[in-house]
Motif scaffolding. Structure first.
Motif, mmCIF file in Angstrom:
data_model
loop_
_atom_site.group_PDB
_atom_site.id
_atom_site.type_symbol
_atom_site.label_atom_id
_atom_site.label_comp_id
_atom_site.label_asym_id
_atom_site.label_seq_id
_atom_site.Cartn_x
_atom_site.Cartn_y
_atom_site.Cartn_z
ATOM 1 N N GLY A 109 36.750 129.641 35.807
ATOM 2 C CA GLY A 109 37.005 130.594 36.907
ATOM 3 C C GLY A 109 36.581 129.646 38.000
ATOM 4 O O GLY A 109 35.483 128.917 38.201
ATOM 5 N N PRO B 183 40.996 125.755 29.942
ATOM 6 C CA PRO B 183 41.850 126.439 30.660
ATOM 7 C C PRO B 183 41.502 127.726 31.342
ATOM 8 O O PRO B 183 42.184 128.301 32.361
ATOM 9 C CB PRO B 183 42.776 126.512 29.825
ATOM 10 C CG PRO B 183 42.110 126.461 28.326
ATOM 11 C CD PRO B 183 41.124 125.623 28.596
ATOM 12 N N ASP B 184 40.423 128.271 30.805
ATOM 13 C CA ASP B 184 39.881 129.749 31.435
ATOM 14 C C ASP B 184 39.031 129.526 32.451
ATOM 15 O O ASP B 184 38.176 130.460 32.587
ATOM 16 C CB ASP B 184 39.604 130.528 30.212
ATOM 17 C CG ASP B 184 38.306 130.062 29.683
ATOM 18 O OD1 ASP B 184 38.197 128.677 29.684
ATOM 19 O OD2 ASP B 184 37.688 130.567 28.754
#
Length: 223
Positions: free
Chosen positions: A89, A86-87
């Protein structure tokens, strides 16, 4: 351009079959037919691993290296997937060679991790997934059978039981600095890979005289 987010929930029987067929139908109109082949290994890892074998799971204990492998492993025009990050980049993924316009993103698979990964692997040639943590050997065996049947490659960012290949970043080395002064002339990333129990070590050149590989810092690669 943004990565496409796909929502998949736990399904069984006819529902799961319908989900897989829907994915395949969507992908047929978006990807080109390509011959089966071993996935190429990026960042000079060819010295250590002679291609990532299809129909198997590979453990890559560095997220950046795993993303780089995903970018290199996808056949031309094919779609892939990233699960459980989910994080992630978008720019970092693009810098590592991931074709973000052809990636299905499932950031929160939850308890359906195995169903989601298996369904995507049946529709796509390469899937990258963050390790779900502790994995029961029976679950790993069942997923391995699905991968073999689909001839798909699973890259796991983290540990995985019975992985066909285990790739670890050991450390980064730099040349050109003297007592903390001067400019970096060149660098390399020390990588260890194990296939069939045999471990090999190689030094992967870093780009130019900058402490980065395709825009990602070496400290990120070792992490």
């Amino acid at each position: 351009m943004e990565m496409r987010t796909t929502r998949l929930e736990r399904r069984t029987g006819e529902d799961r079959t319908a989900t897989v067929e829907a994915l395949r139908a969507r992908l047929r109109g978006m990807q080109q037919a390509v011959p089966e082949r071993a996935a190429p290994v990026p960042l000079g890892l060819g010295e250590v691993v002679q291609g990532l074998r299809g129909g198997a799971a590979h453990s890559i204990e560095s997220r950046s290296l795993a993303l780089a492998c995903l970018g290199a492993a996808l056949p031309a025009g094919a779609w892939g997937a990233i699960v459980g990050m989910p994080d992630l980049g978008i720019e970092a993924a693009r810098d590592l060679g991931v074709p973000i316009e052809r990636i299905a993103l499932v950031p929160h698979p939850g308890r359906a991790w195995f169903d989601v990964v298996a369904s995507l692997a049946e529709a796509m040639p390469v899937v990258l997934a963050a390790s779900p943590g502790r994995v029961a050997p029976t679950d790993a065996v069942r997923l391995a059978a699905r991968l073999r049947q689909a001839s798909s490659t699973l890259l796991v960012a983290g540990p995985w039981p019975g992985a066909a290949t285990v790739v670890r970043s050991v450390r980064a080395e730099w040349q050109g600095l003297a007592a903390g002064d001067g400019r970096i002339a060149e660098g390399s990333l020390v990588v260890e890979a194990s296939t069939s129990g045999a471990a090999r070590v190689a030094r992967v050149p870093l780009t130019g005289a900058s402490p980065a590989v395709d825009g990602v810092g070496a400290d990120e690669l070792v992490a």
